[in-house]
Design an enzyme around this catalytic site. Structure first.
Site, PDB file in Angstrom:
ATOM      1  N   ASN A  87     -51.953 -58.020 -48.164  1.00 12.55           N
ATOM      2  CA  ASN A  87     -50.896 -57.285 -47.466  1.00 12.55           C
ATOM      3  C   ASN A  87     -49.602 -57.178 -48.264  1.00 12.55           C
ATOM      4  O   ASN A  87     -48.880 -56.196 -48.124  1.00 12.55           O
ATOM      5  CB  ASN A  87     -50.594 -57.960 -46.126  1.00 12.55           C
ATOM      6  N   TYR A 153     -44.444 -46.204 -55.975  1.00 11.46           N
ATOM      7  CA  TYR A 153     -45.209 -46.827 -54.885  1.00 11.46           C
ATOM      8  C   TYR A 153     -46.477 -46.043 -54.586  1.00 11.46           C
ATOM      9  O   TYR A 153     -47.551 -46.625 -54.391  1.00 11.46           O
ATOM     10  CB  TYR A 153     -44.320 -46.889 -53.636  1.00 11.46           C
ATOM     11  N   LYS A 157     -50.370 -47.487 -54.797  1.00 13.64           N
ATOM     12  CA  LYS A 157     -51.251 -47.578 -53.633  1.00 13.64           C
ATOM     13  C   LYS A 157     -52.512 -46.741 -53.827  1.00 13.64           C
ATOM     14  O   LYS A 157     -53.589 -47.100 -53.336  1.00 13.64           O
ATOM     15  CB  LYS A 157     -50.502 -47.139 -52.369  1.00 13.64           C
ATOM     16  N   THR A 188     -40.819 -51.888 -40.009  1.00 15.78           N
ATOM     17  CA  THR A 188     -40.609 -53.031 -40.890  1.00 15.78           C
ATOM     18  C   THR A 188     -39.392 -52.763 -41.762  1.00 15.78           C
ATOM     19  O   THR A 188     -38.830 -51.664 -41.760  1.00 15.78           O
ATOM     20  CB  THR A 188     -41.827 -53.260 -41.801  1.00 15.78           C
TER      21      THR A 188
END
Length: 256
Positions: A87, A153, A157, A188
């Site tokens: 995670n 990013y 991913k 988040t």
């Protein structure tokens, strides 16, 4: 698709990386609520954990995911693990090409791709020794199409999504499943700059654990992920152009 099922949460021994808050903490809480026998909470500094994590009663493990020493120590200490949840993630919020800090993209790749790879390599023998198990990789809608406003990013991913497929093929003979979670906007710290509706971390964890138990290869965990996948399939060029325009937006929002 293989008919191999994933690990059951009830009675499982689960290691979650990036467990101090956000989706990682939600996986810890949800796994324990569903009857996991043991949850190891991987954190960078065991002396600096959130009150929320402390309240779960999970076993805290020092695990800076870019540290080879930490990974080796965790694999040696957590020898009963049959579920690994990769995670931990990092979003540097920089452009990929037109950046003033070229090191950010490398850090994103280290945390989001090379770390899950290293953890998968370290824990695959541990899971195999239990007779099999499951690996869950927490990814993003930015993995399924180039997402310019997420800089390095997005490619990190995307690399992790390929990692999941390759690891699945290699590890299936050992009774190990690999599930890649495609996640939209979640409430988040990483999405604090995004306006609009966001998913709750516990909902993502709940969907993810169910997908793991079913042995799903890839799971779109929420409405944004499902709708993004549909738009991409309907008109890939239009979808990618739309993502490109967001690079120049004054603000980001989950609203249509």
């Amino acid at each position: 698709m293989s008919t191999l099922k994933g690990a059951r949460v009830e009675g499982a021994r689960i290691l979650v990386t990036g467990a101090n808050r956000g989706i990682g903490l939600a996986f810890v809480e949800e796994a324990l609520a569903r009857g996991a026998a043991t949850v190891y909470a991987g954190v960078r500094d065991p002396d600096d954990i959130t009150p929320e994590l402390a309240a779960t009663g999970a076993r805290v493990v020092r695990l800076e995911v870019t540290s080879a020493d930490d990974i080796a120590a965790a694999a040696a200490a957590c020898t009963d693990v049959n579920v690994l949840v990769n995670n931990a993630g990092y979003f540097g919020n920089h452009r990929l090409v037109e950046t003033d800090d070229a090191a950010v993209a490398r850090r994103e790749m280290e945390v989001n791709y090379f770390a899950p790879l290293a953890l998968t390599r370290a824990f695959a023998p541990v899971l195999a020794a239990q007779g099999g198990g499951s690996i869950v990789n927490v990814l993003s809608v930015a993995a399924i199409a180039p997402t310019p406003f997420m800089g390095g990013y997005s490619p990190s991913k995307a690399a992790a999504l390929s990692l999941g497929g390759i690891a699945r093929a290699e590890l299936e003979p050992h009774g190990i499943t690999v599930t890649s979670l495609i996640v939209g906007s979640v409430d988040t710290r990483m999405a604090a700059h995004v306006d609009g509706t966001k998913e709750q971390p516990r909902d993502i964890a709940s969907v993810g654990l169910r997908a793991m138990a079913r042995g799903e290869w890839t799971c779109d965990t929420d409405r944004m992920a499902v709708e993004s996948r549909a738009r991409l399939a309907l008109d890939p060029v239009r979808y990618e152009r739309g993502l490109g325009k967001l690079l120049h937006a004054a603000s980001l929002s989950t609203k249509a």
